[in-house]
Motif scaffolding. Structure first.
Motif, PDB file in Angstrom:
ATOM      1  N   HIS A  34       0.859  -1.188   0.000  1.00 48.61           N
ATOM      2  CA  HIS A  34       0.000   0.000   0.000  1.00 48.61           C
ATOM      3  C   HIS A  34       0.887   1.227   0.000  1.00 48.61           C
ATOM      4  CE1 HIS A  34      -3.357   2.627   0.553  1.00 48.61           C
ATOM      5  NE2 HIS A  34      -2.688   3.237   1.526  1.00 48.61           N
ATOM      6  N   ARG A  35       0.594   2.132  -0.915  1.00 48.86           N
ATOM      7  CA  ARG A  35       1.379   3.353  -1.061  1.00 48.86           C
ATOM      8  C   ARG A  35       0.438   4.535  -0.919  1.00 48.86           C
ATOM      9  NH1 ARG A  35       2.251   6.616  -5.555  1.00 48.86           N
ATOM     10  NH2 ARG A  35       1.055   5.153  -6.788  1.00 48.86           N
ATOM     11  N   SER A  36       0.714   5.393   0.045  1.00 51.22           N
ATOM     12  CA  SER A  36      -0.043   6.629   0.173  1.00 51.22           C
ATOM     13  C   SER A  36       0.841   7.778  -0.294  1.00 51.22           C
ATOM     14  CB  SER A  36      -0.487   6.844   1.623  1.00 51.22           C
ATOM     15  OG  SER A  36       0.611   7.182   2.436  1.00 51.22           O
ATOM     16  N   SER A  37       0.360   8.976  -0.152  1.00 51.30           N
ATOM     17  CA  SER A  37       1.168  10.118  -0.594  1.00 51.30           C
ATOM     18  C   SER A  37       2.358  10.357   0.320  1.00 51.30           C
ATOM     19  CB  SER A  37       0.304  11.378  -0.659  1.00 51.30           C
ATOM     20  OG  SER A  37      -0.193  11.675   0.630  1.00 51.30           O
ATOM     21  N   LYS A  38       2.270   9.912   1.580  1.00 50.39           N
ATOM     22  CA  LYS A  38       3.341  10.188   2.531  1.00 50.39           C
ATOM     23  C   LYS A  38       4.068   8.948   3.042  1.00 50.39           C
ATOM     24  CE  LYS A  38       1.415  14.461   4.245  1.00 50.39           C
ATOM     25  NZ  LYS A  38       0.984  15.206   5.420  1.00 50.39           N
ATOM     26  N   ASN A  39       3.474   7.782   2.942  1.00 51.20           N
ATOM     27  CA  ASN A  39       4.079   6.578   3.513  1.00 51.20           C
ATOM     28  C   ASN A  39       3.885   5.372   2.614  1.00 51.20           C
ATOM     29  OD1 ASN A  39       5.082   7.442   6.225  1.00 51.20           O
ATOM     30  ND2 ASN A  39       2.961   8.122   6.366  1.00 51.20           N
ATOM     31  N   LEU A  40       4.611   4.321   2.947  1.00 49.28           N
ATOM     32  CA  LEU A  40       4.569   3.068   2.207  1.00 49.28           C
ATOM     33  C   LEU A  40       4.521   1.933   3.221  1.00 49.28           C
ATOM     34  CD1 LEU A  40       5.026   1.956  -0.755  1.00 49.28           C
ATOM     35  CD2 LEU A  40       7.396   1.711  -0.090  1.00 49.28           C
ATOM     36  N   SER A  41       3.632   0.974   3.011  1.00 50.41           N
ATOM     37  CA  SER A  41       3.562  -0.153   3.939  1.00 50.41           C
ATOM     38  C   SER A  41       3.334  -1.440   3.165  1.00 50.41           C
ATOM     39  CB  SER A  41       2.449   0.050   4.965  1.00 50.41           C
ATOM     40  OG  SER A  41       1.207   0.161   4.329  1.00 50.41           O
ATOM     41  N   VAL A  42       3.869  -2.541   3.703  1.00 51.16           N
ATOM     42  CA  VAL A  42       3.716  -3.864   3.101  1.00 51.16           C
ATOM     43  C   VAL A  42       3.372  -4.869   4.187  1.00 51.16           C
ATOM     44  CG1 VAL A  42       5.262  -3.468   1.155  1.00 51.16           C
ATOM     45  CG2 VAL A  42       6.192  -4.310   3.273  1.00 51.16           C
ATOM     46  N   GLN A  43       2.632  -5.894   3.791  1.00 51.77           N
ATOM     47  CA  GLN A  43       2.270  -6.979   4.691  1.00 51.77           C
ATOM     48  C   GLN A  43       2.405  -8.296   3.947  1.00 51.77           C
ATOM     49  OE1 GLN A  43      -1.569  -6.796   6.622  1.00 51.77           O
ATOM     50  NE2 GLN A  43      -1.744  -4.644   6.067  1.00 51.77           N
ATOM     51  N   ILE A  44       2.766  -9.333   4.662  1.00 50.65           N
ATOM     52  CA  ILE A  44       2.690 -10.680   4.120  1.00 50.65           C
ATOM     53  C   ILE A  44       1.482 -11.325   4.781  1.00 50.65           C
ATOM     54  CG2 ILE A  44       3.798 -12.919   3.937  1.00 50.65           C
ATOM     55  CD1 ILE A  44       6.447 -11.489   3.808  1.00 50.65           C
ATOM     56  N   ILE A  45       0.501 -11.673   3.962  1.00 49.93           N
ATOM     57  CA  ILE A  45      -0.792 -12.133   4.452  1.00 49.93           C
ATOM     58  C   ILE A  45      -1.025 -13.578   4.037  1.00 49.93           C
ATOM     59  CG2 ILE A  45      -3.279 -11.714   4.394  1.00 49.93           C
ATOM     60  CD1 ILE A  45      -2.559  -8.827   3.488  1.00 49.93           C
ATOM     61  N   ASP A  46      -1.443 -14.396   4.981  1.00 48.74           N
ATOM     62  CA  ASP A  46      -1.871 -15.761   4.693  1.00 48.74           C
ATOM     63  C   ASP A  46      -3.389 -15.709   4.528  1.00 48.74           C
ATOM     64  OD1 ASP A  46      -2.411 -18.420   4.463  1.00 48.74           O
ATOM     65  OD2 ASP A  46      -1.507 -19.013   6.372  1.00 48.74           O
ATOM     66  N   ASP A  47      -3.865 -15.795   3.287  1.00 52.66           N
ATOM     67  CA  ASP A  47      -5.288 -15.651   3.012  1.00 52.66           C
ATOM     68  C   ASP A  47      -6.108 -16.852   3.478  1.00 52.66           C
ATOM     69  OD1 ASP A  47      -5.264 -13.082   1.869  1.00 52.66           O
ATOM     70  OD2 ASP A  47      -4.482 -13.912  -0.002  1.00 52.66           O
ATOM     71  N   VAL A  48      -5.480 -18.008   3.605  1.00 56.41           N
ATOM     72  CA  VAL A  48      -6.203 -19.204   4.047  1.00 56.41           C
ATOM     73  C   VAL A  48      -6.616 -19.048   5.508  1.00 56.41           C
ATOM     74  CG1 VAL A  48      -6.038 -21.685   4.410  1.00 56.41           C
ATOM     75  CG2 VAL A  48      -5.032 -20.668   2.377  1.00 56.41           C
ATOM     76  N   GLN A  49      -5.673 -18.638   6.355  1.00 53.00           N
ATOM     77  CA  GLN A  49      -5.960 -18.463   7.770  1.00 53.00           C
ATOM     78  C   GLN A  49      -6.462 -17.056   8.084  1.00 53.00           C
ATOM     79  OE1 GLN A  49      -2.379 -19.447   9.821  1.00 53.00           O
ATOM     80  NE2 GLN A  49      -2.491 -21.616   9.313  1.00 53.00           N
ATOM     81  N   GLY A  50      -6.218 -16.109   7.191  1.00 54.55           N
ATOM     82  CA  GLY A  50      -6.657 -14.742   7.406  1.00 54.55           C
ATOM     83  C   GLY A  50      -5.819 -13.993   8.426  1.00 54.55           C
ATOM     84  N   VAL A  51      -4.508 -14.230   8.423  1.00 53.19           N
ATOM     85  CA  VAL A  51      -3.619 -13.565   9.383  1.00 53.19           C
ATOM     86  C   VAL A  51      -2.462 -12.887   8.654  1.00 53.19           C
ATOM     87  CG1 VAL A  51      -4.145 -15.135  11.288  1.00 53.19           C
ATOM     88  CG2 VAL A  51      -2.269 -15.665   9.757  1.00 53.19           C
ATOM     89  N   THR A  52      -1.910 -11.866   9.292  1.00 55.91           N
ATOM     90  CA  THR A  52      -0.719 -11.198   8.793  1.00 55.91           C
ATOM     91  C   THR A  52       0.500 -11.857   9.404  1.00 55.91           C
ATOM     92  OG1 THR A  52      -1.901  -9.111   8.545  1.00 55.91           O
ATOM     93  CG2 THR A  52       0.494  -9.001   8.665  1.00 55.91           C
ATOM     94  N   LEU A  53       1.395 -12.349   8.566  1.00 55.74           N
ATOM     95  CA  LEU A  53       2.586 -13.047   9.034  1.00 55.74           C
ATOM     96  C   LEU A  53       3.734 -12.089   9.338  1.00 55.74           C
ATOM     97  CD1 LEU A  53       2.474 -15.956   6.451  1.00 55.74           C
ATOM     98  CD2 LEU A  53       1.604 -15.964   8.792  1.00 55.74           C
ATOM     99  N   ALA A  54       3.860 -11.019   8.556  1.00 52.16           N
ATOM    100  CA  ALA A  54       4.919 -10.035   8.760  1.00 52.16           C
ATOM    101  C   ALA A  54       4.472  -8.718   8.141  1.00 52.16           C
ATOM    102  CB  ALA A  54       6.220 -10.502   8.120  1.00 52.16           C
ATOM    103  N   ALA A  55       5.006  -7.620   8.666  1.00 54.38           N
ATOM    104  CA  ALA A  55       4.660  -6.306   8.136  1.00 54.38           C
ATOM    105  C   ALA A  55       5.830  -5.360   8.315  1.00 54.38           C
ATOM    106  CB  ALA A  55       3.428  -5.751   8.846  1.00 54.38           C
ATOM    107  N   ALA A  56       5.887  -4.349   7.443  1.00 53.45           N
ATOM    108  CA  ALA A  56       6.899  -3.299   7.550  1.00 53.45           C
ATOM    109  C   ALA A  56       6.305  -2.027   6.949  1.00 53.45           C
ATOM    110  CB  ALA A  56       8.167  -3.685   6.811  1.00 53.45           C
TER     111      ALA A  56
END
Length: 120
Positions: A34-56
């Motif tokens: 996800h990129r906004s005008s001021k920041n950038l964020s990423v997530q590693i998502i497991d869609d089967v379980q519906g959880v975020t494994l890692a984020a930065a």
């Protein structure tokens, strides 16, 4: 009737996400950007379980890029997500750029993540 920018953005994001669903037969985790005008964020998502494994994100104070959204910050976030993915036991992901074009900051993030050891 002319569509506005937001409608076109949402259509582009859905089109990309549907293509990823067709490709992802082995249920690999998804690296979502996800990129906004001021920041950038990423997530590693497991869609089967519906959880975020890692984020930065550039919002993290230890990154040193709070409120900045440039290629250098994107590269640092990419390296951080690759390191955190290894700690979480993830080596291979599907790259979900959303509706953002794959150039500039998004490409810098992807290159840094690949250099850090993520495969996609």
């Amino acid at each position: 009737m002319a569509a506005n920018k937001r409608t076109l953005f949402l259509k582009r994001r859905l089109r990309n996400r549907n293509k990823l669903r067709k490709i992802n037969k082995t249920n690999k985790p998804r690296l979502s950007v996800h990129r906004s005008s001021k920041n950038l964020s990423v997530q590693i998502i497991d869609d089967v379980q519906g959880v975020t494994l890692a984020a930065a994100s550039t919002l993290e104070k230890d990154m040193g890029f709070v409120g900045k959204n440039n290629k250098e910050a994107a590269a640092k976030v990419g390296a951080a997500i690759a390191e955190r993915a290894k700690k979480a036991g993830v080596e291979e992901v599907i790259f979900d750029r959303g509706a953002f074009l794959f150039h500039g900051k998004i490409a810098a993030l992807a290159d840094a993540a690949r250099e850090g050891g993520l495969k996609f």
